[in-house]
Write an enzyme that holds these catalytic residues in place. Sequence first.
Site, PDB file in Angstrom:
ATOM      1  N   GLU A 183     -16.373  16.565  -9.521  1.00  0.00           N
ATOM      2  CA  GLU A 183     -16.358  18.008  -9.237  1.00  0.00           C
ATOM      3  C   GLU A 183     -17.605  18.463  -8.479  1.00  0.00           C
ATOM      4  O   GLU A 183     -18.204  19.487  -8.798  1.00  0.00           O
ATOM      5  CB  GLU A 183     -16.210  18.801 -10.545  1.00  0.00           C
ATOM      6  CG  GLU A 183     -14.872  18.599 -11.221  1.00  0.00           C
ATOM      7  CD  GLU A 183     -14.684  19.456 -12.457  1.00  0.00           C
ATOM      8  OE1 GLU A 183     -13.564  19.964 -12.654  1.00  0.00           O
ATOM      9  OE2 GLU A 183     -15.639  19.610 -13.233  1.00  0.00           O
TER      10      GLU A 183
ATOM     11  N   GLU B 282      -7.260  16.002 -13.295  1.00  0.00           N
ATOM     12  CA  GLU B 282      -7.412  16.585 -14.626  1.00  0.00           C
ATOM     13  C   GLU B 282      -6.407  17.708 -14.780  1.00  0.00           C
ATOM     14  O   GLU B 282      -6.565  18.779 -14.200  1.00  0.00           O
ATOM     15  CB  GLU B 282      -8.825  17.135 -14.843  1.00  0.00           C
ATOM     16  CG  GLU B 282      -9.911  16.082 -14.892  1.00  0.00           C
ATOM     17  CD  GLU B 282     -11.283  16.678 -15.206  1.00  0.00           C
ATOM     18  OE1 GLU B 282     -11.337  17.869 -15.609  1.00  0.00           O
ATOM     19  OE2 GLU B 282     -12.293  15.970 -15.044  1.00  0.00           O
TER      20      GLU B 282
END
Length: 634
Positions: free
Chosen positions: A200, A274
Amino acid sequence: MLIFTLRKEHRRRLLALVLIILVLVLYRINWSGLTPAKMSRRNLGLQAESEDFTLEGEKFRIFGGSLHYFRVPKLYWRDRMLKMKACGLNTLTTYVAWNLHEPQRGHFDFTDNLDIVEFIKVAEEVGLWVLLRPGPYICSEWELGGLPSWLLRDPGMKLRTTYKGFIDAVDSFFDQLLSLIMPLQYKKGGPIIAFQVENEYGAYAKDPKYLTYVKQALLKRGVVEMLMTSDSKDGPELGYIEGVLAAINFKKLGPGLVSFLDKVQPNKPKMVMEYWTGWFDFWGGLHHVFKVDEMMEIVGDILQKGFSINLYMFHGGTNFGFMNGATDFNQYKPLITSYDYDAPLSEAGDLTLKYHKLRELFHKYIDRALPDPPPPLEKAEYKSIEITGYLPLQDTLQYVAQPISSKSPINMENLPFNNGNGQSYGYTLYETIVSSGGKLNSVHVHDRAQVFVDDKSVGILDYNIIEITVPEVQGNKKLSVLVENCGRVNYGEKIDEQHKGLVGDILLNGKPLENFRIYALEMQPDFLKKLGSAEWKKPLQGPLSPGFFRAVLKIDSQPLDTFLALPDWEKGVVFVNGKNLGRYWNIGPARTLYLPAPWLHKGDNEIVIFEEHKAGKTVHFQRHPVLGDITYDT
């Protein structure tokens, strides 16, 4: 019939050719159902050259789930993986917790519960592919996002950038980690089909050269499998790099992330790295629950669109020890010990309604029978036990490292302990002498401090309470400040600001206090072992200074999982047979601590509790957790 008009030798050849073609056809039809142990051809690996993934040239779809080896006792790895396989998953994803593997610079640990090689091999034996997320930063609601705290000793440190001090440390760690991992890659005969480049990064994006550095760091050490990135809506554009497949993270599917993938990598497979099946909890908050039907509707939509998916978390597990992270978006909030996450497998590995619903859904997409999941692990409700011993904190200081003297406070990370690596976790005790009372204040307490005058508590300092009144004293008195690292931030822009302890002056009536004696209370296993030889006192009634309390749980049969409860206690840490079970706090939401059977043994089990404020008389055990009052995620 042409075959009968051919000569005998030609008929044999033709029949052999037909048989070969038939075998190949059947082989191709069942390819997606083959397990890592059954794969023989290992040339192409996982590819993303069209709208579908291919594995060794055949259409392949990732049905993945996240399971972290460092949040689950080693003896339970296989149980959790078998339950993943029985749910219809074909891939396991895991982060790598650098801070556990290199607790001191240059000292590496890949043993016991940190044996990641064994973890990956168990996945292979169960029949799961592996998608490895080695970081170096992992977020994961884990202490400092998995980065070791000794990095913060460098006053110029810039984490998650190409700052030389950081990448030198990353290179050293990757040298150790990847030398173990390389033989486990798909093309080398192992189960690892892909690697993630950092984590991320688009939401952080402090250095445009950094992701390229991490990519090259993996490639130059022998990574030959597919590389991926993953980002949420906070910054996919800044987390994408050429030559690496971008994946997305979310709880609810919005058009922005999908349109971004269509723009940067058209005609490529779409991967949800995710899909958040639940959420995590903070001390003093509520227990987050994501409704089953709402989750299933979104997962069904993801699958109908043809995406590959990884469920984060499939099994959350536990933030054992001092490993919980924190957030700080204008308010510091530490996470609780449980990482149940409202996931398909509960904290103790039990099948939930989410699990059963997902199994039904995945079965529709898999042209084979699913194995039965392992039977549930039995739980025990052991009889409550009485506290038998007490040691005031002051009596235990003889068992910690020799204190240091300093004119001014020194933060945890810069203390000269642990071979020059500082103190990472636990508590730090600062002692000095005062000759008057008055206003004591500081904005430099990270994260929570209990203040004492001659071992009597006079108040708490933290991010919200920055001033207390110290009663007037006669003569010289000892003033003690016990500071707890409640968990370093794991996500966001404040990751460089995670020094703990007293990070600056503490003032009495406007003047900085000086001449401190500083103790590091890390509460590591060797310290707990030394407490075993101490002269424990009889437990006292009434207010006590912080201290350690001892009890013995006697088990006459094979140990079972249980949940430890301390309803009459206030705040502290529990150790069972020397292992740090984690923190408890009566502000909730969780009211129990998961105690796995592998940490117990037949006979006497020692339970030691460090209580900061108010101790109870008994320790309780129950079959079911109490995770607190619920708030539903929307």
